[in-house]
Design an enzyme around this catalytic site. Structure first.
Site, PDB file in Angstrom:
ATOM      1  N   GLU A 121     -27.116 -29.449  12.111  1.00 13.08           N
ATOM      2  CA  GLU A 121     -28.228 -29.227  11.190  1.00 13.08           C
ATOM      3  C   GLU A 121     -28.586 -30.523  10.471  1.00 13.08           C
ATOM      4  O   GLU A 121     -29.742 -30.813  10.226  1.00 13.08           O
ATOM      5  CB  GLU A 121     -27.853 -28.148  10.179  1.00 13.08           C
ATOM      6  CG  GLU A 121     -28.983 -27.796   9.253  1.00 13.08           C
ATOM      7  CD  GLU A 121     -28.630 -26.647   8.320  1.00 13.08           C
ATOM      8  OE1 GLU A 121     -29.409 -26.437   7.374  1.00 13.08           O
ATOM      9  OE2 GLU A 121     -27.612 -25.976   8.527  1.00 13.08           O
ATOM     10  N   HIS A 122     -27.565 -31.307  10.134  1.00 14.96           N
ATOM     11  CA  HIS A 122     -27.751 -32.595   9.460  1.00 14.96           C
ATOM     12  C   HIS A 122     -26.999 -33.659  10.243  1.00 14.96           C
ATOM     13  O   HIS A 122     -25.826 -33.494  10.538  1.00 14.96           O
ATOM     14  CB  HIS A 122     -27.210 -32.562   8.027  1.00 14.96           C
ATOM     15  CG  HIS A 122     -27.842 -31.510   7.194  1.00 14.96           C
ATOM     16  ND1 HIS A 122     -29.104 -31.657   6.651  1.00 14.96           N
ATOM     17  CD2 HIS A 122     -27.424 -30.291   6.825  1.00 14.96           C
ATOM     18  CE1 HIS A 122     -29.411 -30.571   5.973  1.00 14.96           C
ATOM     19  NE2 HIS A 122     -28.404 -29.718   6.064  1.00 14.96           N
TER      20      HIS A 122
END
Length: 91
Positions: free
Chosen positions: A63-64
């Protein structure tokens, strides 16, 4: 539930990060919780080169993503499966 993964082609960097994480864990009030979380959902992965690192990033699909490399723009075009990413120039 978050993953904390370092992907690097430097075994020396992997060892330094592991040592620093252990040092910082020792001073946390909730070190048992953090340590258990890292044991279950954390990893330091050593790859052959940056191309292999990007292939692994695309398989993990974080996600990051944060790239700490000397030439991030040459790698960004290979990232296909990450929610958001940033970069820091690293020598």
């Amino acid at each position: 539930m978050a993953l904390a993964i370092l992907i690097t082609h430097s075994e020396a960097l992997g060892r330094m990060v592991k040592k620093e994480v252990e040092r910082q864990l020792s001073s946390l009030r909730r070190r048992n919780v953090a340590s258990e979380s890292l044991d279950r959902r954390g990893a330091i992965l050593i790859v052959k080169n940056l191309e292999q690192a990007i292939q692994l990033v695309n398989r993990i699909a974080p996600e990051h993503l944060e790239l700490l490399v000397s030439r991030p723009f040459s790698l960004i075009k290979g990232v296909r499966h990450a929610g958001a990413f940033s970069w820091t120039l690293y020598p």
